[in-house]
Motif scaffolding. Structure first.
Motif, mmCIF file in Angstrom:
data_model
loop_
_atom_site.group_PDB
_atom_site.id
_atom_site.type_symbol
_atom_site.label_atom_id
_atom_site.label_comp_id
_atom_site.label_asym_id
_atom_site.label_seq_id
_atom_site.Cartn_x
_atom_site.Cartn_y
_atom_site.Cartn_z
ATOM 1 N N GLN A 1 43.712 42.956 61.324
ATOM 2 C CA GLN A 1 43.250 41.424 60.736
ATOM 3 C C GLN A 1 41.834 41.557 60.237
ATOM 4 O OE1 GLN A 1 43.790 38.236 63.468
ATOM 5 N NE2 GLN A 1 43.096 36.838 62.198
ATOM 6 N N VAL A 2 41.690 41.228 59.039
ATOM 7 C CA VAL A 2 40.300 41.374 58.508
ATOM 8 C C VAL A 2 39.455 40.282 58.764
ATOM 9 C CG1 VAL A 2 41.016 39.917 56.348
ATOM 10 C CG2 VAL A 2 39.241 41.573 56.397
ATOM 11 N N GLN A 3 38.195 40.657 59.266
ATOM 12 C CA GLN A 3 37.046 39.735 59.406
ATOM 13 C C GLN A 3 36.190 39.949 58.441
ATOM 14 O OE1 GLN A 3 36.313 40.344 63.550
ATOM 15 N NE2 GLN A 3 37.659 38.599 64.056
ATOM 16 N N LEU A 4 35.527 38.826 57.908
ATOM 17 C CA LEU A 4 34.279 38.751 57.024
ATOM 18 C C LEU A 4 33.048 38.020 57.716
ATOM 19 C CD1 LEU A 4 36.335 37.634 53.769
ATOM 20 C CD2 LEU A 4 36.011 40.190 54.521
ATOM 21 N N GLN A 5 31.933 38.944 57.295
ATOM 22 C CA GLN A 5 30.992 38.257 57.689
ATOM 23 C C GLN A 5 29.735 38.121 56.780
ATOM 24 O OE1 GLN A 5 29.858 37.018 61.144
ATOM 25 N NE2 GLN A 5 28.384 36.321 59.812
ATOM 26 N N GLU A 6 29.334 36.908 56.537
ATOM 27 C CA GLU A 6 28.124 36.757 55.493
ATOM 28 C C GLU A 6 26.686 37.081 56.227
ATOM 29 O OE1 GLU A 6 31.430 33.736 54.578
ATOM 30 O OE2 GLU A 6 30.424 34.449 56.393
ATOM 31 N N SER A 7 25.860 37.437 55.376
ATOM 32 C CA SER A 7 24.415 37.271 56.078
ATOM 33 C C SER A 7 23.370 37.179 54.979
ATOM 34 C CB SER A 7 24.133 38.577 56.676
ATOM 35 O OG SER A 7 24.341 39.748 55.886
ATOM 36 N N GLY A 8 22.223 36.830 55.048
ATOM 37 C CA GLY A 8 21.284 36.791 54.187
ATOM 38 C C GLY A 8 20.809 35.533 53.891
ATOM 39 N N GLY A 9 21.303 34.501 54.246
ATOM 40 C CA GLY A 9 21.192 33.143 53.968
ATOM 41 C C GLY A 9 19.588 32.682 54.622
ATOM 42 N N GLY A 10 19.021 31.610 54.154
ATOM 43 C CA GLY A 10 17.929 31.126 54.636
ATOM 44 C C GLY A 10 17.295 30.057 53.536
ATOM 45 N N LEU A 11 16.086 29.653 53.685
ATOM 46 C CA LEU A 11 15.194 28.842 52.972
ATOM 47 C C LEU A 11 14.248 29.436 52.004
ATOM 48 C CD1 LEU A 11 14.178 25.984 52.697
ATOM 49 C CD2 LEU A 11 12.309 26.316 54.580
ATOM 50 N N VAL A 12 14.653 29.032 50.901
ATOM 51 C CA VAL A 12 13.697 29.677 49.814
ATOM 52 C C VAL A 12 13.359 28.401 48.886
ATOM 53 C CG1 VAL A 12 15.775 29.926 48.161
ATOM 54 C CG2 VAL A 12 13.990 31.307 47.942
ATOM 55 N N PRO A 14 12.303 26.690 45.158
ATOM 56 C CA PRO A 14 12.781 26.836 43.825
ATOM 57 C C PRO A 14 12.176 28.007 43.047
ATOM 58 C CG PRO A 14 12.562 24.603 44.415
ATOM 59 C CD PRO A 14 11.901 25.328 45.604
ATOM 60 N N GLY A 15 13.003 28.471 42.365
ATOM 61 C CA GLY A 15 12.668 29.700 41.368
ATOM 62 C C GLY A 15 12.807 30.954 42.186
ATOM 63 N N GLY A 16 12.928 30.849 43.467
ATOM 64 C CA GLY A 16 12.941 32.154 44.400
ATOM 65 C C GLY A 16 14.419 32.852 44.434
ATOM 66 N N SER A 17 14.408 34.066 45.119
ATOM 67 C CA SER A 17 15.786 34.949 45.268
ATOM 68 C C SER A 17 16.226 34.861 46.478
ATOM 69 C CB SER A 17 15.567 36.097 44.314
ATOM 70 O OG SER A 17 15.139 36.077 43.115
ATOM 71 N N LEU A 18 17.293 35.246 46.417
ATOM 72 C CA LEU A 18 18.117 35.772 47.948
ATOM 73 C C LEU A 18 18.793 36.556 47.675
ATOM 74 C CD1 LEU A 18 18.465 32.397 50.085
ATOM 75 C CD2 LEU A 18 16.922 34.376 50.634
ATOM 76 N N ARG A 19 19.433 37.468 48.499
ATOM 77 C CA ARG A 19 20.690 38.180 48.459
ATOM 78 C C ARG A 19 21.430 38.154 49.686
ATOM 79 N NH1 ARG A 19 21.401 44.866 48.000
ATOM 80 N NH2 ARG A 19 20.893 44.751 50.411
ATOM 81 N N LEU A 20 22.714 37.539 49.439
ATOM 82 C CA LEU A 20 23.764 37.426 50.426
ATOM 83 C C LEU A 20 24.431 38.707 50.630
ATOM 84 C CD1 LEU A 20 24.980 33.873 49.847
ATOM 85 C CD2 LEU A 20 22.975 34.638 51.301
ATOM 86 N N SER A 21 24.903 39.179 51.753
ATOM 87 C CA SER A 21 25.853 40.382 51.977
ATOM 88 C C SER A 21 27.181 39.741 52.423
ATOM 89 C CB SER A 21 25.026 41.376 53.045
ATOM 90 O OG SER A 21 23.993 41.737 52.283
ATOM 91 N N CYS A 22 28.299 40.439 52.252
ATOM 92 C CA CYS A 22 29.448 40.240 52.797
ATOM 93 C C CYS A 22 30.126 41.576 53.368
ATOM 94 C CB CYS A 22 30.522 39.589 51.739
ATOM 95 S SG CYS A 22 32.209 39.288 52.434
ATOM 96 N N ALA A 23 30.235 41.632 54.647
ATOM 97 C CA ALA A 23 30.768 42.829 55.424
ATOM 98 C C ALA A 23 31.987 42.503 55.838
ATOM 99 C CB ALA A 23 29.966 43.286 56.371
ATOM 100 N N ALA A 24 33.129 43.461 55.755
ATOM 101 C CA ALA A 24 34.568 43.381 56.070
ATOM 102 C C ALA A 24 34.801 44.454 57.258
ATOM 103 C CB ALA A 24 35.356 43.740 54.932
ATOM 104 N N SER A 25 35.487 43.959 58.277
ATOM 105 C CA SER A 25 35.845 44.702 59.299
ATOM 106 C C SER A 25 37.393 44.477 59.198
ATOM 107 C CB SER A 25 35.486 44.448 60.635
ATOM 108 O OG SER A 25 35.605 43.007 61.175
ATOM 109 N N GLY A 26 38.378 45.339 59.788
ATOM 110 C CA GLY A 26 39.730 45.632 59.897
ATOM 111 C C GLY A 26 40.497 45.816 58.817
ATOM 112 N N ARG A 27 39.809 45.653 57.617
ATOM 113 C CA ARG A 27 40.207 46.317 56.453
ATOM 114 C C ARG A 27 39.054 46.539 55.416
ATOM 115 N NH1 ARG A 27 43.723 41.387 53.661
ATOM 116 N NH2 ARG A 27 41.871 40.458 52.578
#
Length: 125
Positions: A1-12, A14-27
């Motif tokens: 069974q696949v599990q997904l996990q996001e990371s990288g969110g936060g407070l920024v 206006p005009g700024g940048s963020l990078r979100l990540s998505c990791a998968a386990s199980g497949r």
């Protein structure tokens, strides 16, 4: 069974940048489309973008075109959402999801069968 996990969110700011990540386990992401969706309070879930693991085709919602970029990392089995020129209206919980989609369904949440828990992105001064 696949599990997904996001990371990288936060407070920024206006005009700024963020990078979100998505990791998968199980497949792995292979053979699937990975989509990014977001949901702000009181609003419906919105398609942000998606990427096909095989071939790397990318798709974006109109509200983020030219500002957001989705990429994949074969070595680490990760999918990223690079968000630039962020606006207050980008504030939402961001989710990654995987599913077997065709071009006509890539923006439909119903086409995805695995979802992460979400990560909060807040754009505010």
């Amino acid at each position: 069974q696949v599990q997904l996990q996001e990371s990288g969110g936060g407070l920024v700011q206006p005009g700024g940048s963020l990078r979100l990540s998505c990791a998968a386990s199980g497949r792995t992401f292979a053979g699937y489309t990975t989509g990014w969706f977001r949901q702000a309070p009181g609003k419906e879930r919105e398609f942000v973008g998606g990427i096909r693991w095989s071939g790397g085709n990318t798709y974006y919602g109109d509200s983020v075109k030219g500002r957001f970029t989705i990429s994949r990392d074969f070595a680490n089995n990760m999918v990223y959402l690079q968000m630039n020129s962020l606006k207050p209206e980008d504030t939402a919980v961001y989710y990654c999801a995987t599913g077997r989609t065709i071009q006509s369904t890539v923006a439909s949440a119903r086409a995805y069968d695995a979802w992460g828990q979400g990560t909060q992105v807040t754009v505010s001064s």
